[in-house]
Design a protein around this motif. Sequence first.
Motif, PDB file in Angstrom:
ATOM      1  N   VAL A  72       0.837  -1.206   0.000  1.00 31.63           N
ATOM      2  CA  VAL A  72       0.000   0.000   0.000  1.00 31.63           C
ATOM      3  C   VAL A  72       0.868   1.250   0.000  1.00 31.63           C
ATOM      4  CG1 VAL A  72      -1.840   1.256   1.188  1.00 31.63           C
ATOM      5  CG2 VAL A  72      -1.788  -1.256   1.260  1.00 31.63           C
ATOM      6  N   PHE A  73       0.605   2.132  -0.956  1.00 27.90           N
ATOM      7  CA  PHE A  73       1.320   3.402  -1.072  1.00 27.90           C
ATOM      8  C   PHE A  73       0.603   4.427  -0.204  1.00 27.90           C
ATOM      9  CE2 PHE A  73       2.689   7.385  -2.772  1.00 27.90           C
ATOM     10  CZ  PHE A  73       3.912   7.178  -3.397  1.00 27.90           C
ATOM     11  N   ILE A  74       1.319   5.010   0.754  1.00 29.70           N
ATOM     12  CA  ILE A  74       0.727   5.980   1.683  1.00 29.70           C
ATOM     13  C   ILE A  74       1.352   7.354   1.471  1.00 29.70           C
ATOM     14  CG2 ILE A  74       0.351   6.615   4.091  1.00 29.70           C
ATOM     15  CD1 ILE A  74       0.467   3.679   4.816  1.00 29.70           C
ATOM     16  N   THR A  75       0.489   8.332   1.262  1.00 28.74           N
ATOM     17  CA  THR A  75       0.901   9.730   1.185  1.00 28.74           C
ATOM     18  C   THR A  75       0.344  10.475   2.386  1.00 28.74           C
ATOM     19  OG1 THR A  75       0.858   9.769  -1.242  1.00 28.74           O
ATOM     20  CG2 THR A  75       0.716  11.894  -0.126  1.00 28.74           C
ATOM     21  N   THR A  76       1.171  11.308   3.020  1.00 29.43           N
ATOM     22  CA  THR A  76       0.659  12.252   3.999  1.00 29.43           C
ATOM     23  C   THR A  76       1.334  13.602   3.736  1.00 29.43           C
ATOM     24  OG1 THR A  76       0.071  12.612   6.326  1.00 29.43           O
ATOM     25  CG2 THR A  76       2.284  11.746   5.886  1.00 29.43           C
ATOM     26  N   LYS A  77       0.934  14.628   4.491  1.00 27.43           N
ATOM     27  CA  LYS A  77       1.362  15.984   4.145  1.00 27.43           C
ATOM     28  C   LYS A  77       1.703  16.797   5.389  1.00 27.43           C
ATOM     29  CE  LYS A  77      -2.061  15.740   0.446  1.00 27.43           C
ATOM     30  NZ  LYS A  77      -2.999  14.812   1.103  1.00 27.43           N
ATOM     31  N   LEU A  78       2.682  17.680   5.214  1.00 34.46           N
ATOM     32  CA  LEU A  78       3.153  18.575   6.277  1.00 34.46           C
ATOM     33  C   LEU A  78       2.390  19.896   6.209  1.00 34.46           C
ATOM     34  CD1 LEU A  78       5.593  19.357   8.355  1.00 34.46           C
ATOM     35  CD2 LEU A  78       6.487  20.536   6.343  1.00 34.46           C
ATOM     36  N   PRO A  79       1.683  20.298   7.272  1.00 37.84           N
ATOM     37  CA  PRO A  79       1.031  21.609   7.240  1.00 37.84           C
ATOM     38  C   PRO A  79       2.081  22.723   7.187  1.00 37.84           C
ATOM     39  CG  PRO A  79       0.240  20.253   9.069  1.00 37.84           C
ATOM     40  CD  PRO A  79       1.456  19.588   8.530  1.00 37.84           C
ATOM     41  N   PRO A  80       1.838  23.801   6.444  1.00 34.72           N
ATOM     42  CA  PRO A  80       2.822  24.885   6.394  1.00 34.72           C
ATOM     43  C   PRO A  80       3.083  25.500   7.769  1.00 34.72           C
ATOM     44  CG  PRO A  80       0.736  25.562   5.397  1.00 34.72           C
ATOM     45  CD  PRO A  80       0.661  24.089   5.600  1.00 34.72           C
ATOM     46  N   SER A  81       2.112  25.405   8.672  1.00 37.89           N
ATOM     47  CA  SER A  81       2.300  25.933  10.018  1.00 37.89           C
ATOM     48  C   SER A  81       3.326  25.126  10.812  1.00 37.89           C
ATOM     49  CB  SER A  81       0.970  25.949  10.770  1.00 37.89           C
ATOM     50  OG  SER A  81       0.441  24.632  10.861  1.00 37.89           O
ATOM     51  N   HIS A  82       3.673  23.941  10.322  1.00 36.38           N
ATOM     52  CA  HIS A  82       4.652  23.092  11.000  1.00 36.38           C
ATOM     53  C   HIS A  82       6.054  23.256  10.420  1.00 36.38           C
ATOM     54  CE1 HIS A  82       1.794  20.042  13.096  1.00 36.38           C
ATOM     55  NE2 HIS A  82       1.194  21.199  12.939  1.00 36.38           N
ATOM     56  N   ALA A  83       6.248  24.243   9.561  1.00 40.89           N
ATOM     57  CA  ALA A  83       7.592  24.511   9.042  1.00 40.89           C
ATOM     58  C   ALA A  83       8.537  24.764  10.203  1.00 40.89           C
ATOM     59  CB  ALA A  83       7.557  25.727   8.113  1.00 40.89           C
ATOM     60  N   GLY A  84       9.697  24.100  10.168  1.00 37.22           N
ATOM     61  CA  GLY A  84      10.646  24.170  11.270  1.00 37.22           C
ATOM     62  C   GLY A  84      10.504  23.020  12.242  1.00 37.22           C
ATOM     63  N   ARG A  85       9.404  22.260  12.107  1.00 42.39           N
ATOM     64  CA  ARG A  85       9.173  21.089  12.970  1.00 42.39           C
ATOM     65  C   ARG A  85       8.927  19.851  12.108  1.00 42.39           C
ATOM     66  NH1 ARG A  85       4.266  22.009  16.061  1.00 42.39           N
ATOM     67  NH2 ARG A  85       3.712  23.720  14.670  1.00 42.39           N
ATOM     68  N   GLU A  86       9.719  19.741  11.052  1.00 44.91           N
ATOM     69  CA  GLU A  86       9.486  18.668  10.092  1.00 44.91           C
ATOM     70  C   GLU A  86       9.685  17.280  10.709  1.00 44.91           C
ATOM     71  OE1 GLU A  86      10.225  22.421   8.051  1.00 44.91           O
ATOM     72  OE2 GLU A  86      11.444  21.292   9.509  1.00 44.91           O
ATOM     73  N   ARG A  87      10.795  17.106  11.408  1.00 41.80           N
ATOM     74  CA  ARG A  87      11.040  15.769  11.962  1.00 41.80           C
ATOM     75  C   ARG A  87       9.974  15.382  12.986  1.00 41.80           C
ATOM     76  NH1 ARG A  87      16.569  12.836  14.156  1.00 41.80           N
ATOM     77  NH2 ARG A  87      15.513  11.041  15.084  1.00 41.80           N
ATOM     78  N   GLN A  88       9.605  16.318  13.868  1.00 46.09           N
ATOM     79  CA  GLN A  88       8.575  16.005  14.850  1.00 46.09           C
ATOM     80  C   GLN A  88       7.250  15.661  14.172  1.00 46.09           C
ATOM     81  OE1 GLN A  88      10.699  18.636  14.777  1.00 46.09           O
ATOM     82  NE2 GLN A  88      10.748  19.677  16.773  1.00 46.09           N
ATOM     83  N   THR A  89       6.961  16.361  13.076  1.00 45.83           N
ATOM     84  CA  THR A  89       5.688  16.140  12.387  1.00 45.83           C
ATOM     85  C   THR A  89       5.652  14.783  11.713  1.00 45.83           C
ATOM     86  OG1 THR A  89       5.451  18.525  12.015  1.00 45.83           O
ATOM     87  CG2 THR A  89       4.100  17.064  10.655  1.00 45.83           C
ATOM     88  N   ILE A  90       6.725  14.413  11.018  1.00 51.39           N
ATOM     89  CA  ILE A  90       6.711  13.118  10.342  1.00 51.39           C
ATOM     90  C   ILE A  90       6.741  11.982  11.358  1.00 51.39           C
ATOM     91  CG2 ILE A  90       9.218  12.933  10.006  1.00 51.39           C
ATOM     92  CD1 ILE A  90       6.370  11.698   7.668  1.00 51.39           C
ATOM     93  N   GLU A  91       7.435  12.170  12.460  1.00 44.52           N
ATOM     94  CA  GLU A  91       7.443  11.128  13.482  1.00 44.52           C
ATOM     95  C   GLU A  91       6.051  10.952  14.083  1.00 44.52           C
ATOM     96  OE1 GLU A  91      10.608  12.190  16.141  1.00 44.52           O
ATOM     97  OE2 GLU A  91      12.122  11.121  14.952  1.00 44.52           O
ATOM     98  N   ALA A  92       5.324  12.043  14.250  1.00 40.53           N
ATOM     99  CA  ALA A  92       3.951  11.951  14.759  1.00 40.53           C
ATOM    100  C   ALA A  92       3.054  11.240  13.750  1.00 40.53           C
ATOM    101  CB  ALA A  92       3.404  13.341  15.069  1.00 40.53           C
ATOM    102  N   SER A  93       3.258  11.523  12.453  1.00 41.85           N
ATOM    103  CA  SER A  93       2.469  10.848  11.419  1.00 41.85           C
ATOM    104  C   SER A  93       2.766   9.355  11.397  1.00 41.85           C
ATOM    105  CB  SER A  93       2.755  11.458  10.046  1.00 41.85           C
ATOM    106  OG  SER A  93       2.161  12.728   9.908  1.00 41.85           O
ATOM    107  N   LEU A  94       4.043   9.011  11.486  1.00 45.08           N
ATOM    108  CA  LEU A  94       4.424   7.595  11.479  1.00 45.08           C
ATOM    109  C   LEU A  94       3.821   6.874  12.685  1.00 45.08           C
ATOM    110  CD1 LEU A  94       8.186   7.829  10.412  1.00 45.08           C
ATOM    111  CD2 LEU A  94       6.209   7.288   8.972  1.00 45.08           C
ATOM    112  N   SER A  95       3.834   7.532  13.826  1.00 42.14           N
ATOM    113  CA  SER A  95       3.274   6.924  15.032  1.00 42.14           C
ATOM    114  C   SER A  95       1.772   6.724  14.885  1.00 42.14           C
ATOM    115  CB  SER A  95       3.573   7.812  16.241  1.00 42.14           C
ATOM    116  OG  SER A  95       2.971   7.284  17.417  1.00 42.14           O
ATOM    117  N   ALA A  96       1.081   7.747  14.373  1.00 40.52           N
ATOM    118  CA  ALA A  96      -0.367   7.653  14.205  1.00 40.52           C
ATOM    119  C   ALA A  96      -0.734   6.571  13.193  1.00 40.52           C
ATOM    120  CB  ALA A  96      -0.937   9.004  13.774  1.00 40.52           C
ATOM    121  N   LEU A  97       0.004   6.512  12.096  1.00 43.52           N
ATOM    122  CA  LEU A  97      -0.264   5.517  11.054  1.00 43.52           C
ATOM    123  C   LEU A  97       0.193   4.113  11.453  1.00 43.52           C
ATOM    124  CD1 LEU A  97       0.851   7.705   8.022  1.00 43.52           C
ATOM    125  CD2 LEU A  97      -1.452   6.740   8.300  1.00 43.52           C
ATOM    126  N   GLY A  98       1.102   4.048  12.413  1.00 43.86           N
ATOM    127  CA  GLY A  98       1.615   2.754  12.841  1.00 43.86           C
ATOM    128  C   GLY A  98       2.547   2.120  11.830  1.00 43.86           C
TER     129      GLY A  98
END
Length: 257
Positions: A72-98
């Motif tokens: 399964v190909f999964i796409t998610t997206k970084l909100p522009p308001s999270h600029a500067g917090r890229e690593r924290q944001t992707i780690e949160a997405s990975l955790s939520a998606l499992g």
Amino acid sequence: MAQQIPAIELAPGVSLPTIGFGTWQITGQSSYESTRTALDVGYRHIDTATMYGNEEQIGRALRDSGLERSEVFITTKLPPSHAGRERQTIEASLSALGVDYVDLWLIHWPPSHSQSLPTWISLLEQRDAGRIRAAGVSNYDTALVDELIRETGETPVVNQVAWSPAQHEPKFLDEMRQRRVVVEGYSSLKNTPLDDPRLVAIASAHGVTVPQVVLRWQLHHDIVIIPKSTREARLRENLAVLDFELTAEEIATIDAL
């Protein structure tokens, strides 16, 4: 059906199915159930975003589907308001998606100009770290795409933008093709007058629905489609756009809308 959906290679070993399941505005239990149904009927490309608030439900649906992560190909997206917090944001997405990685991460909207380049560089760093397999953008014009390429030598593999017959811009498509950027179109049905007599006539000629005509038209232009629905019948109908082809004359008629 999953095996029949054509795919586009974004990078070595990273292939994007040209029909995906969009999940904007689908939340809670509905997002879990509709994603499960989508996977059951053959979708292998799921499009979500931090901003959608449904990553956890999508991840649960993926686990419960019995499919391997690699299927399964999964796409998610970084909100522009999270600029500067890229690593924290992707780690949160990975955790939520499992999951350990997502296949494609997009900058959802261009951040402020001073943050644009640093944000793109951070996405590339997350790719190199293995948290994402490919990096792209959403809602970018050609000038903004060119700036990223010029400053880093790295081209966004995808640009996800609103697309419909009324918004058809051949020049933009040509510019993206020249840069080897795949265009994904969203809200194509929302922004289309589905009762337009020209579309109705084309649909009647093929024995299909007007939404199917619009989605098939996008595929003829090499635009990846990500329609959304919570209804199994509509999910199957959207996949069935592969079962017919529009003529050159019909494509030109829709282009002119």
